[in-house]
Design a protein around this motif. Sequence first.
Motif, PDB file in Angstrom:
ATOM      1  N   ALA A 153      17.293  40.662  57.779  1.00 21.68           N
ATOM      2  CA  ALA A 153      16.111  39.844  57.556  1.00 21.68           C
ATOM      3  C   ALA A 153      16.440  38.357  57.746  1.00 21.68           C
ATOM      4  O   ALA A 153      17.563  37.915  57.496  1.00 21.68           O
ATOM      5  CB  ALA A 153      15.567  40.083  56.148  1.00 21.68           C
ATOM      6  N   PRO A 195      11.241  37.188  53.117  1.00 21.92           N
ATOM      7  CA  PRO A 195      12.080  37.529  54.271  1.00 21.92           C
ATOM      8  C   PRO A 195      11.278  38.256  55.346  1.00 21.92           C
ATOM      9  O   PRO A 195      10.300  38.946  55.070  1.00 21.92           O
ATOM     10  CB  PRO A 195      13.151  38.434  53.665  1.00 21.92           C
ATOM     11  N   ARG A 232      11.623  40.889  58.562  1.00 26.00           N
ATOM     12  CA  ARG A 232      12.465  41.861  59.270  1.00 26.00           C
ATOM     13  C   ARG A 232      11.707  42.595  60.369  1.00 26.00           C
ATOM     14  O   ARG A 232      12.298  42.976  61.373  1.00 26.00           O
ATOM     15  CB  ARG A 232      13.053  42.871  58.287  1.00 26.00           C
ATOM     16  N   ASP A 291       5.951  42.662  58.885  1.00 32.60           N
ATOM     17  CA  ASP A 291       5.977  41.418  58.123  1.00 32.60           C
ATOM     18  C   ASP A 291       5.243  40.300  58.847  1.00 32.60           C
ATOM     19  O   ASP A 291       4.666  39.409  58.222  1.00 32.60           O
ATOM     20  CB  ASP A 291       7.425  40.972  57.866  1.00 32.60           C
TER      21      ASP A 291
END
Length: 273
Positions: A146, A178, A180, A199
């Motif tokens: 990440a 974070p 990823r 994400d």
Amino acid sequence: MERVAPLRLAEKWDNVGLLLESPVQKQGRKVLLTIDLTSAVLAESLSKDASIIVTYHPTIFQGLKSITLSNPLQNSLLQCAAQGISVYSPHTALDSVWGGINDWLAEGLMAGKEDGQIRSLAGDKLNATSGESEGGEGRLVTLNNAIGIDVLEKRVKAYLQLSQIQVGYPQGLSRLLPVRTIAICAGSGGPMLGGQDADVYLTGEMQHHEVLAAVAAGKYVILCGHTNTERGYLPILAAKLRKELLGEEYKNQGVEEVEIFVSQKDCHPLEFV
């Protein structure tokens, strides 16, 4: 072009392939690659004496009841026909094919080829004869480790050579979340990206309500400008097309004389001021 980006991979709503076949036969063999067939690109193609324009975006999407000089886009097509220039568009076939535009975008988000995995967002499209995957809609990048959104923002700007991008941050959540997984769609990706488990949503443009829905769902949104997510692929397309034309099939047919140019006049229609 069919080997570079098979038209069977294009979306059903799309209009791809040979869109204009000029009845005038030119002696030269020059191909101009562009994202859009604008008046500036047309003038460039005339100055270079091109016989074919490969324009990523289709110049014709729906049926035309008339073709007149008063319409700027139709004017360009009429001039192409009169000057011996044919027009071809690969559009979403070039998005979906492995090694196409979406893969090019995905590769720019990783620190290196071994930094993550890339797969299609909506399942692979299989060749009916061989059963092998030829590509698929969109891409999902899964990084091995990440990173912060600030790192991803810098990668995007450096890769696409942009000084500015638009970013939507998840509502009510820390900007330090974070990152990823990144869902990607070149051009206008709102309909494809909405609801994807990632994400970050990265595309050229999205509608206002699509951005609101994404950030409300806890997603980052990165918008780079529609054609900015596509134009950087043109030199790669030129290399692929040149390789095909120099293959065994075309030896002794004069194809070695073909010249392929990437338009210098093609550009994003909007500027930051």
